[in-house]
Design a protein around this motif. Structure first.
Motif, PDB file in Angstrom:
ATOM      1  N   ILE A  54       0.842  -1.206   0.000  1.00 20.88           N
ATOM      2  CA  ILE A  54       0.000   0.000   0.000  1.00 20.88           C
ATOM      3  C   ILE A  54       0.872   1.249   0.000  1.00 20.88           C
ATOM      4  CG2 ILE A  54      -1.713   1.269   1.355  1.00 20.88           C
ATOM      5  CD1 ILE A  54      -2.708  -1.499   2.362  1.00 20.88           C
ATOM      6  N   GLY A  55       2.052   1.151   0.628  1.00 21.91           N
ATOM      7  CA  GLY A  55       2.977   2.287   0.648  1.00 21.91           C
ATOM      8  C   GLY A  55       3.105   2.831   2.058  1.00 21.91           C
ATOM      9  N   GLU A  56       4.351   3.083   2.504  1.00 17.70           N
ATOM     10  CA  GLU A  56       4.594   3.553   3.872  1.00 17.70           C
ATOM     11  C   GLU A  56       3.925   4.898   4.132  1.00 17.70           C
ATOM     12  OE1 GLU A  56       6.209   2.048   6.276  1.00 17.70           O
ATOM     13  OE2 GLU A  56       7.526   0.548   5.370  1.00 17.70           O
ATOM     14  N   VAL A  57       3.982   5.777   3.109  1.00 17.30           N
ATOM     15  CA  VAL A  57       3.476   7.130   3.337  1.00 17.30           C
ATOM     16  C   VAL A  57       2.059   7.256   2.779  1.00 17.30           C
ATOM     17  CG1 VAL A  57       4.008   9.592   3.141  1.00 17.30           C
ATOM     18  CG2 VAL A  57       5.849   7.923   3.170  1.00 17.30           C
ATOM     19  N   THR A  58       1.141   6.519   3.359  1.00 16.49           N
ATOM     20  CA  THR A  58      -0.280   6.610   2.988  1.00 16.49           C
ATOM     21  C   THR A  58      -1.077   6.681   4.280  1.00 16.49           C
ATOM     22  OG1 THR A  58      -0.460   4.200   3.020  1.00 16.49           O
ATOM     23  CG2 THR A  58      -0.024   5.201   0.889  1.00 16.49           C
ATOM     24  N   ASP A  59      -2.303   7.185   4.189  1.00 14.13           N
ATOM     25  CA  ASP A  59      -3.152   7.247   5.379  1.00 14.13           C
ATOM     26  C   ASP A  59      -3.291   5.873   6.003  1.00 14.13           C
ATOM     27  OD1 ASP A  59      -3.610   9.910   5.413  1.00 14.13           O
ATOM     28  OD2 ASP A  59      -5.573   9.836   4.428  1.00 14.13           O
ATOM     29  N   ILE A  60      -3.524   4.883   5.142  1.00 11.43           N
ATOM     30  CA  ILE A  60      -3.800   3.538   5.670  1.00 11.43           C
ATOM     31  C   ILE A  60      -2.630   3.041   6.510  1.00 11.43           C
ATOM     32  CG2 ILE A  60      -4.186   1.120   5.042  1.00 11.43           C
ATOM     33  CD1 ILE A  60      -5.797   2.020   2.660  1.00 11.43           C
ATOM     34  N   LEU A 205      -2.427  15.303  -3.266  1.00  9.62           N
ATOM     35  CA  LEU A 205      -3.594  15.441  -4.150  1.00  9.62           C
ATOM     36  C   LEU A 205      -4.800  14.675  -3.615  1.00  9.62           C
ATOM     37  CD1 LEU A 205      -1.961  15.048  -7.691  1.00  9.62           C
ATOM     38  CD2 LEU A 205      -2.376  17.133  -6.381  1.00  9.62           C
ATOM     39  N   ASP A 206      -4.558  13.699  -2.761  1.00  6.91           N
ATOM     40  CA  ASP A 206      -5.634  12.868  -2.210  1.00  6.91           C
ATOM     41  C   ASP A 206      -6.132  13.416  -0.871  1.00  6.91           C
ATOM     42  OD1 ASP A 206      -7.284  10.625  -2.542  1.00  6.91           O
ATOM     43  OD2 ASP A 206      -6.088   9.448  -1.134  1.00  6.91           O
ATOM     44  N   SER A 207      -5.595  14.575  -0.452  1.00  6.00           N
ATOM     45  CA  SER A 207      -5.987  15.139   0.839  1.00  6.00           C
ATOM     46  C   SER A 207      -7.473  15.477   0.846  1.00  6.00           C
ATOM     47  CB  SER A 207      -5.185  16.408   1.124  1.00  6.00           C
ATOM     48  OG  SER A 207      -5.785  17.112   2.191  1.00  6.00           O
ATOM     49  N   LYS A 208      -8.109  15.211   1.985  1.00  4.36           N
ATOM     50  CA  LYS A 208      -9.533  15.523   2.080  1.00  4.36           C
ATOM     51  C   LYS A 208      -9.761  16.865   2.787  1.00  4.36           C
ATOM     52  CE  LYS A 208     -11.385  11.075   1.151  1.00  4.36           C
ATOM     53  NZ  LYS A 208     -10.255  10.146   1.137  1.00  4.36           N
ATOM     54  N   ASN A 251     -10.980  13.048 -14.517  1.00  2.00           N
ATOM     55  CA  ASN A 251     -10.666  13.856 -13.340  1.00  2.00           C
ATOM     56  C   ASN A 251      -9.162  13.763 -13.081  1.00  2.00           C
ATOM     57  OD1 ASN A 251     -10.209  14.978 -10.876  1.00  2.00           O
ATOM     58  ND2 ASN A 251     -11.645  13.679  -9.736  1.00  2.00           N
ATOM     59  N   PRO A 252      -8.418  14.784 -13.505  1.00  2.00           N
ATOM     60  CA  PRO A 252      -6.957  14.721 -13.400  1.00  2.00           C
ATOM     61  C   PRO A 252      -6.471  14.706 -11.953  1.00  2.00           C
ATOM     62  CG  PRO A 252      -7.692  16.660 -14.644  1.00  2.00           C
ATOM     63  CD  PRO A 252      -8.902  16.051 -14.042  1.00  2.00           C
ATOM     64  N   ARG A 253      -7.357  14.982 -10.994  1.00  2.00           N
ATOM     65  CA  ARG A 253      -6.965  14.997  -9.571  1.00  2.00           C
ATOM     66  C   ARG A 253      -7.138  13.640  -8.917  1.00  2.00           C
ATOM     67  NH1 ARG A 253      -4.348  18.871 -10.696  1.00  2.00           N
ATOM     68  NH2 ARG A 253      -5.535  20.350 -11.900  1.00  2.00           N
ATOM     69  N   LEU A 254      -7.734  12.710  -9.639  1.00  2.00           N
ATOM     70  CA  LEU A 254      -8.010  11.409  -9.028  1.00  2.00           C
ATOM     71  C   LEU A 254      -6.708  10.617  -8.910  1.00  2.00           C
ATOM     72  CD1 LEU A 254     -10.218   9.374  -8.107  1.00  2.00           C
ATOM     73  CD2 LEU A 254     -10.291   8.566 -10.461  1.00  2.00           C
ATOM     74  N   VAL A 255      -6.261  10.362  -7.669  1.00  2.00           N
ATOM     75  CA  VAL A 255      -5.000   9.632  -7.504  1.00  2.00           C
ATOM     76  C   VAL A 255      -5.161   8.346  -6.704  1.00  2.00           C
ATOM     77  CG1 VAL A 255      -3.530  11.631  -7.741  1.00  2.00           C
ATOM     78  CG2 VAL A 255      -4.353  10.992  -5.479  1.00  2.00           C
ATOM     79  N   ARG A 256      -6.265   8.221  -5.931  1.00  2.00           N
ATOM     80  CA  ARG A 256      -6.496   7.038  -5.097  1.00  2.00           C
ATOM     81  C   ARG A 256      -5.574   7.002  -3.887  1.00  2.00           C
ATOM     82  NH1 ARG A 256      -9.466   5.015  -4.602  1.00  2.00           N
ATOM     83  NH2 ARG A 256      -9.305   2.798  -4.875  1.00  2.00           N
ATOM     84  N   GLY A 257      -6.038   6.322  -2.842  1.00  2.00           N
ATOM     85  CA  GLY A 257      -5.357   6.387  -1.554  1.00  2.00           C
ATOM     86  C   GLY A 257      -4.232   5.387  -1.354  1.00  2.00           C
ATOM     87  N   LEU A 258      -3.926   4.591  -2.367  1.00  2.00           N
ATOM     88  CA  LEU A 258      -2.883   3.577  -2.204  1.00  2.00           C
ATOM     89  C   LEU A 258      -1.809   3.829  -3.251  1.00  2.00           C
ATOM     90  CD1 LEU A 258      -6.002   2.248  -2.219  1.00  2.00           C
ATOM     91  CD2 LEU A 258      -4.762   0.467  -1.024  1.00  2.00           C
TER      92      LEU A 258
END
Ligand code: ATP
Ligand code: MG
Length: 423
Positions: A54-60, A205-208, A251-258
């Motif tokens: 998922i990646g170390e630097v992700t919310d999850i 870019l995925d910040s809420k 949507n060029p901002r769509l990056v997903r959270g993983l």
């Protein structure tokens, strides 16, 4: 004091489960009709698997995982999503060796999030993955399949958002552009984003955070950095969707959270559920199998949040068929009560497709008829001691207001079968 459930973890009660089952059945039948097969996976994996995939630097991974040391001191994590486990299982079992796999799985996922409507700590996903396919045909088919799913379910309030994240090489140039852009406005960023600026700027870019949305809107777009091959992949995908009549918004901002996505990413969003608008999200992850320790295997998939699907179905006026018995058997008197037990079992033998509910625990005629009504059954079978002596049973339609008939017990199953139209 009443015992409490854990915050963000819901009991799914009987009045809700018929909707759940209906939706799961329709979705899974559709998915299987496209050639996907079920795989069942453990809820627990080694923590390292999720950190790596998922990646170390992700919310999850940074703040949402339920991780703990088992009795042996190994760090385990309750799965926050299904793809990592699916990839791990494929490698463990050699499923990707000279083979392609179309797989689905379903079940609970766990994320330590702030519970709110549509966002829970234990939630459920249906997860569909195609491994060994490099697309864009499979990308298009997965999306077209989900569009068909909405039609089958009578769900109209969804829109498709689409983007391409390119490949790692072109991502690096985009990343540099993002760092330049956000560094220049660093004083306007929140703490999370400042930290991510150095480590993983795409995540900003995925910040809420609503305060950041204008800044994010103006950020460099990955689409402008796509190499020729990625551009061709994206174009072909769009052509296939156009030909199938599936509408979408780029949507060029769509990056997903993983972190593991590349090229195609998409999200079905709805305005019917308030802030939690993403119902079904997915994308391509060509690098993940290799990253987890297998041979390079292109892959793509999507995951649907079942809680949000149920809420959306209901918001669109959907109603699941209720789970009710077809027949309710009431019996008044000692001989009748004991005969009713045998009769109910005989009916279950003869009418295996029918739901037969027997009144349990006695009660007067009126009380039993009330229960029969509440059960939702269409027919009630009535036994009294006199009927039993004559070898008969009363049969009465409960929903159509018809008269009660007297039926020979030996004919009851056949008569009921005829009325219920199941034989
Ligand atoms: P969101 O942006 O809403 O946090 P996400 O990008 O984290 O969603 P994914 O990891 O892609 O979501 O999961 C796929 C789907 O699972 C989402 O589209 C959503 O429907 C559902 N989902 C994700 N997190 C939750 C949650 N905490 N509670 C309920 N459903 C969820
Ligand atoms: Mg999330």
């Amino acid at each position: 004091m009443k015992p409490k459930a854990i915050r963000g973890m819901n009991d799914i009660l009987p009045q809700a489960t018929s909707s759940w089952r209906h939706l799961e059945t329709v979705v899974l039948e559709l998915v299987e009709s496209y050639g996907y097969r079920e795989i069942r996976l453990p809820l627990l994996e080694y923590t390292e698997l999720f950190a790596r995939s998922i990646g170390e630097v992700t919310d999850i991974v940074e703040k949402e995982m339920y991780s703990f040391a088992d009795r042996n001191g190994e760090s385990l994590t309750l799965r926050p999503e299904a793809t990592a486990g699916m990839v791990r299982a494929g490698i463990t079992n050699g499923l990707f060796h000279n083979q392609r796999q179309k797989l689905w799985t379903m079940g609970p996922m766990f994320r330590y999030e702030k519970p709110q409507r549509g966002r829970y700590r234990q939630f459920h996903q249906i997860d569909v993955e195609a491994m060994g396919y490099d697309g864009p045909d499979v990308d298009a088919e997965l999306i077209i399949m989900s569009a068909r799913m909405w039609r089958r379910l009578g769900i109209s309030r969804v829109q498709l958002e689409l983007n391409s994240l390119g490949m790692p090489q072109s991502r690096a140039r985009h990343r540099d552009a993002l760092v330049d852009y956000f560094s220049a406005v660093k004083n306007q960023l929140d703490d999370d984003s400042i930290r991510r600026l150095a480590k993983n700027p795409l995540r900003i870019l995925d910040s809420k955070n609503p305060a950041l949305q204008d800044l994010i809107e103006g950020a460099p777009r990955m689409l402008d950095y796509l190499d020729d091959e990625c551009q061709a992949h994206f174009l072909q995908l769009r052509e296939l969707l156009d030909a199938a009549g599936v509408q979408y918004r780029v949507n060029p901002r769509l990056v997903r959270g993983l972190d593991y996505y590349n090229r195609t990413v998409f999200e079905w969003v709805t305005d019917a559920l308030g802030a939690q608008g993403a119902v079904c999200s997915g994308g391509r992850y060509d690098g993940l199998v290799e990253k987890v320790g297998g041979r390079a295997t292109p892959a793509i998939g999507w995951a649907m949040g079942v809680e949000r699907l149920v809420a959306l179905f209901e918001a669109c006026g959907g109603q699941a068929p209720a789970a009710t018995p077809d027949v309710y058997v009431v019996a008044v008197g000692e001989a009748a009560t004991s005969a009713s037990f045998t009769l109910a079992e005989t009916l279950r033998d003869e009418l295996p497709d029918c739901g037969i509910e027997l009144n349990l625990g006695g009660g007067g005629f009126k009380a039993q008829m009330k229960r029969a009504d509440k059960s939702g059954a269409g027919w009630v079978v009535i036994l009294g001691d006199e009927e039993v002596q004559r070898g008969e049973a009363g049969l009465k339609p409960l929903r159509t207001g018809g008269d009660q008939l007297s039926v020979d017990v030996g004919q009851l199953a056949e008569t009921l079968g005829r009325y219920l139209n199941r034989r």
